[in-house]
Design a protein around this motif. Structure first.
Motif, mmCIF file in Angstrom:
data_model
loop_
_atom_site.group_PDB
_atom_site.id
_atom_site.type_symbol
_atom_site.label_atom_id
_atom_site.label_comp_id
_atom_site.label_asym_id
_atom_site.label_seq_id
_atom_site.Cartn_x
_atom_site.Cartn_y
_atom_site.Cartn_z
ATOM 1 N N ARG A 193 -34.022 38.240 11.571
ATOM 2 C CA ARG A 193 -34.537 36.884 11.339
ATOM 3 C C ARG A 193 -35.013 36.734 9.905
ATOM 4 N NH1 ARG A 193 -37.795 37.304 16.937
ATOM 5 N NH2 ARG A 193 -36.208 36.431 18.353
ATOM 6 N N GLN A 204 -32.142 36.274 7.315
ATOM 7 C CA GLN A 204 -31.432 34.996 7.412
ATOM 8 C C GLN A 204 -32.322 33.818 7.007
ATOM 9 O OE1 GLN A 204 -28.110 34.912 10.610
ATOM 10 N NE2 GLN A 204 -29.820 35.966 11.596
ATOM 11 N N ILE A 205 -33.597 33.880 7.393
ATOM 12 C CA ILE A 205 -34.512 32.802 7.010
ATOM 13 C C ILE A 205 -34.755 32.810 5.508
ATOM 14 C CG2 ILE A 205 -36.914 32.026 7.207
ATOM 15 C CD1 ILE A 205 -36.756 32.931 10.178
ATOM 16 N N SER A 246 -29.554 30.989 11.680
ATOM 17 C CA SER A 246 -30.009 32.278 12.201
ATOM 18 C C SER A 246 -29.118 32.690 13.358
ATOM 19 C CB SER A 246 -31.473 32.178 12.661
ATOM 20 O OG SER A 246 -31.962 33.436 13.056
ATOM 21 N N ASP A 257 -32.945 31.636 18.479
ATOM 22 C CA ASP A 257 -34.307 31.855 18.006
ATOM 23 C C ASP A 257 -35.071 30.532 18.071
ATOM 24 O OD1 ASP A 257 -34.026 34.606 17.280
ATOM 25 O OD2 ASP A 257 -32.950 33.997 15.483
#
Length: 340
Positions: free
Chosen positions: A137, A140-141, A197, A111
């Motif tokens: 995403r 995880q972020i 990520s 990413d």
């Protein structure tokens, strides 16, 4: 040496009309023309439902499969022979009568962090707004930086970048490979660490879909297959399939051949050696409050078909680890929310 297709003189490729989709279709067209200079190739450009509905999160309207259905219909109708996809957009279970005829060499799976004012996720100030269309995403972020605000970001790459440039977001997250393919490398401030990520299933890889039993087309596509990428991608897709996950769910999976020869992934010596296949998988709550992790390594042995079978089983094994940790309940809750 030019390869000669047995019975095909004309080939039609179904593609979406976005710049990235067109690059992908043109890339495969050019590779085929290098192999078969006498082949005539047409592009059938199609606007999909996923391209038309831009104001709703993908998870609410059926996931990324919305980007491939019209292309698949063209193959059913025989107005197209093949469709070129970013593999991460391809549903885990294909419609009856269709198959993936080639897994192509994989580009960067990571990413990309894109911002006009900050150089990395760590530099973002408390409460900064990050744009992404991906629950993977997002979860995880948010797990890494719970203070950040995640806002849905849809549209093709150019549209997403224009929204960033308009100041709607402090940063956006896109696939590294997509930006590189359409020569927007300069917009990438950095690639997110895989520990932060983990990539999407199949991210960075192109796959070519065709009709089952179309032996002439399969023979044509055979030289585009990358055996090493194929093994890795089979493992990742097996994990997702076993979790009964679609393309638009907070599932991540990334497989690595640890002794892979990066410079010549199809070299004879490399394909005959035993290799270690390492698969990591994650499932998380969309808000980042829970992030389940699992991994396993195996030694691949035997023929290419044997290794593909072992890779498929590895995906199932890692999925079972995630289910044992509670992945099923997380995914069931997300599906329930999307249905209401």
């Amino acid at each position: 040496m030019t390869k000669q297709p047995s019975t095909i003189s004309t080939l039609t490729i179904a593609t979406r009309q976005s710049p990235l989709a067109l690059w992908q279709a043109e890339h495969i067209r050019d590779r085929l023309l290098e192999l078969y200079p006498d082949l005539t190739i047409h592009l059938l450009k199609i606007v999909t439902k996923g391209d038309k509905i831009l104001d709703t999160p993908l998870a609410k309207i059926g996931g990324k499969g919305l980007f491939v259905k019209e292309l698949e219909q063209a193959m059913y109708d025989k107005t197209a022979d093949i469709a070129v996809h970013s593999l991460k957009d391809v549903p885990m279970v294909l419609p009856k009568g269709l198959m993936l005829g080639a897994y192509c060499e994989r580009a960067a799976p990571t990413d990309a962090f894109v911002s006009n004012n900050y150089n990395s996720l760590d530099e973002l100030p408390n409460g900064a707004v990050v744009g992404t269309s991906s629950l993977r995403r997002q979860c995880q972020i948010k797990h890494y930086r719970p203070d950040l605000q995640i806002k849905t970001l849809r549209g093709n790459v150019g549209t997403r970048l224009s929204k960033l440039d308009a100041g709607d977001y402090d940063a956006i997250i896109l696939a590294t490979s997509g930006l590189q393919r359409i020569h927007l490398d300069e917009r990438i401030k950095g690639e997110l660490d895989i520990e932060v990520s983990l990539p999407a299933v199949g991210q960075g890889a192109l796959a070519i879909e065709c009709r089952e039993g179309d032996e002439a087309v399969l023979k044509l596509l055979a030289p585009l297959n990358d055996d090493q990428a194929r093994i890795r991608l089979i493992a990742e897709r097996a994990l997702n399939r076993h979790l009964e996950g679609g393309c638009q769910v907070p599932i991540a999976a990334f497989a690595v051949l640890e002794n892979e020869n990066e410079n010549n992934s199809n070299s004879e010596n490399n394909s005959n050696n035993n290799q270690t296949l390492w698969l990591r998988g994650r499932v998380g709550q969309a808000d980042g409050s829970v992030l389940l992790k699992a991994e396993k390594r195996i030694t691949l042995q035997g023929s290419q078909a044997d290794k593909e079978s072992q890779a498929n089983q590895l995906g199932i094994d890692v999925a079972e680890q995630l289910l044992a940790k509670g992945a099923g309940e997380i995914l069931a809750a997300i599906y329930h929310d999307n249905d209401h």
